[in-house]
Scaffold this motif. Structure first.
Motif, PDB file in Angstrom:
ATOM      1  N   PRO A  97     -14.844   6.690  37.841  1.00  0.00           N
ATOM      2  CA  PRO A  97     -15.552   5.402  38.431  1.00  0.00           C
ATOM      3  C   PRO A  97     -17.111   5.810  38.901  1.00  0.00           C
ATOM      4  N   ASP A  98     -18.082   4.881  38.522  1.00  0.00           N
ATOM      5  CA  ASP A  98     -19.277   5.169  39.028  1.00  0.00           C
ATOM      6  C   ASP A  98     -19.497   5.233  40.328  1.00  0.00           C
ATOM      7  N   GLU A  99     -18.425   4.761  41.365  1.00  0.00           N
ATOM      8  CA  GLU A  99     -18.585   4.826  42.817  1.00  0.00           C
ATOM      9  C   GLU A  99     -18.184   6.248  43.145  1.00  0.00           C
ATOM     10  N   LEU A 100     -17.450   6.875  42.550  1.00  0.00           N
ATOM     11  CA  LEU A 100     -16.937   8.364  42.663  1.00  0.00           C
ATOM     12  C   LEU A 100     -18.353   9.369  42.225  1.00  0.00           C
ATOM     13  N   LEU A 101     -18.707   9.188  41.141  1.00  0.00           N
ATOM     14  CA  LEU A 101     -19.691   9.817  40.573  1.00  0.00           C
ATOM     15  C   LEU A 101     -21.053   9.657  41.580  1.00  0.00           C
ATOM     16  N   GLY A 102     -21.313   8.597  42.100  1.00  0.00           N
ATOM     17  CA  GLY A 102     -22.180   8.135  42.896  1.00  0.00           C
ATOM     18  C   GLY A 102     -22.399   8.815  44.058  1.00  0.00           C
ATOM     19  N   GLN A 103     -21.452   9.274  44.528  1.00  0.00           N
ATOM     20  CA  GLN A 103     -20.856  10.016  45.967  1.00  0.00           C
ATOM     21  C   GLN A 103     -21.049  11.430  45.725  1.00  0.00           C
ATOM     22  N   LEU A 104     -20.996  12.026  44.442  1.00  0.00           N
ATOM     23  CA  LEU A 104     -21.072  13.518  44.261  1.00  0.00           C
ATOM     24  C   LEU A 104     -22.372  13.599  43.563  1.00  0.00           C
ATOM     25  N   LEU A 105     -23.079  12.897  42.868  1.00  0.00           N
ATOM     26  CA  LEU A 105     -24.305  13.161  41.892  1.00  0.00           C
ATOM     27  C   LEU A 105     -25.328  12.173  42.325  1.00  0.00           C
ATOM     28  N   PRO A 106     -26.585  12.431  42.047  1.00  0.00           N
ATOM     29  CA  PRO A 106     -26.966  13.743  41.914  1.00  0.00           C
ATOM     30  C   PRO A 106     -26.727  14.725  43.090  1.00  0.00           C
ATOM     31  N   GLY A 107     -26.592  16.069  42.769  1.00  0.00           N
ATOM     32  CA  GLY A 107     -26.054  17.027  43.851  1.00  0.00           C
ATOM     33  C   GLY A 107     -25.633  18.367  43.376  1.00  0.00           C
ATOM     34  N   ALA A 108     -25.028  19.007  44.195  1.00  0.00           N
ATOM     35  CA  ALA A 108     -24.824  20.576  43.804  1.00  0.00           C
ATOM     36  C   ALA A 108     -23.437  20.533  43.331  1.00  0.00           C
ATOM     37  N   VAL A 109     -23.030  19.584  42.380  1.00  0.00           N
ATOM     38  CA  VAL A 109     -21.588  19.590  41.714  1.00  0.00           C
ATOM     39  C   VAL A 109     -21.818  19.702  40.395  1.00  0.00           C
ATOM     40  N   THR A 110     -20.853  20.524  39.963  1.00  0.00           N
ATOM     41  CA  THR A 110     -20.647  20.634  38.431  1.00  0.00           C
ATOM     42  C   THR A 110     -19.542  19.991  37.973  1.00  0.00           C
ATOM     43  N   ILE A 111     -19.236  18.895  37.268  1.00  0.00           N
ATOM     44  CA  ILE A 111     -18.009  18.355  36.908  1.00  0.00           C
ATOM     45  C   ILE A 111     -17.459  18.556  35.766  1.00  0.00           C
ATOM     46  N   HIS A 140     -17.120  18.655  51.013  1.00  0.00           N
ATOM     47  CA  HIS A 140     -17.632  17.269  50.564  1.00  0.00           C
ATOM     48  C   HIS A 140     -16.988  16.808  49.181  1.00  0.00           C
ATOM     49  N   THR A 141     -16.943  17.634  48.242  1.00  0.00           N
ATOM     50  CA  THR A 141     -16.533  17.255  46.875  1.00  0.00           C
ATOM     51  C   THR A 141     -14.951  16.949  47.130  1.00  0.00           C
ATOM     52  N   VAL A 142     -14.250  17.802  47.772  1.00  0.00           N
ATOM     53  CA  VAL A 142     -12.994  17.383  47.775  1.00  0.00           C
ATOM     54  C   VAL A 142     -12.616  16.113  48.617  1.00  0.00           C
TER      55      VAL A 142
END
Length: 246
Positions: A111-125, A233-235
């Protein structure tokens, strides 16, 4: 003048920032040129070099990276050569927006909501590749691809200007530590189309851990591949959205 292929860059500005081992004459630039990332034409110059199949170095929100056109077989092979990396070891790609992530990777289950809480940022999905990511030399032997949207204006703007996915790996030789300023990988300069200098990226050694890598390719499940700088944070985020650890 340093030996190597000579490149033509349009609207070249900021020549005062060039330094050894590069040189320039009449608008032509040799490999290894160092360009300040805040120069007026730096974004277009970086995109031009990617379009030409060159490997460049540029700053991200974590460490300096080596970058090339992810859908260019020759560029990917050159990236692995410069990095001294086994071709079976995956590299990630960088994009600018969520819709790019969904175009180059199969991420409809996120979901966009999940992506929005991780990215942009220091996370590789990590997700499965889409049919549009069709370079046979990009992560051969796996259907998966790691995708980044860095929280760093320069690389995101380069990605927007280039319009295609950018293969991205840390700017250092394999087995060596990642780099926080351009001088730390100076021995690679002469192999690169250009080095874009964004200054010192951080003072804490912990930043060298680079992005957190998390596999979200299977709906409802996650697996942390690299803890990185944003692991906790990611977890927390993926668990909040009901994802369970594999």
């Amino acid at each position: 003048m340093v030996k190597g292929r000579v490149l033509k860059l349009i609207n070249f500005a900021g020549l005062r920032h060039m330094r050894s081992p590069a040189s320039a004459m009449n608008g032509y630039v040799t490999k290894g040129v160092v360009i300040k990332s805040d120069d007026m034409c730096a974004i277009r110059q970086a995109a031009n070099l990617l379009e030409m199949g060159q490997v460049i170095a540029l700053p991200t929100d974590t460490v300096y990276g080596l970058a090339c056109n992810a859908n260019n077989p020759n560029a990917i092979q050159r990236l692995y050569e410069i990095k001294g990396r086994e071709e079976t070891k995956p590299v990630a790609i960088c994009v600018a927006e969520f819709q790019d992530l969904r175009h180059w990777g199969k991420a409809d289950h996120l979901p966009d909501e999940l992506l929005g809480q991780l990215l942009p940022g220091a996370v590789t999905i990590v997700v499965n590749k889409s049919v549009y990511l069709d370079n046979p030399f990009l992560n051969p032997g796996t259907k998966k691809i790691g995708i980044r949207i860095p929280n760093f204006d320069f690389i995101r703007n380069v990605s927007k200007s280039f319009r295609f996915p950018i293969a991205l790996t840390s700017a250092n030789r394999s087995s060596e530590k990642s780099t926080l300023n351009v001088n730390e990988f100076e021995k690679l300069w002469s192999s690169l189309g250009a080095v874009f200098d964004g200054g010192q990226l951080g003072l804490q050694e912990e930043q060298r851990a680079a992005s957190t890598v998390i596999d979200l390719s299977e709906k409802g499940y996650y697996k942390v591949i690299r803890d990185g700088v944003a692991g906790e944070h990611t977890v927390r985020v993926v668990q909040k959205f009901g994802f369970r650890e594999v």
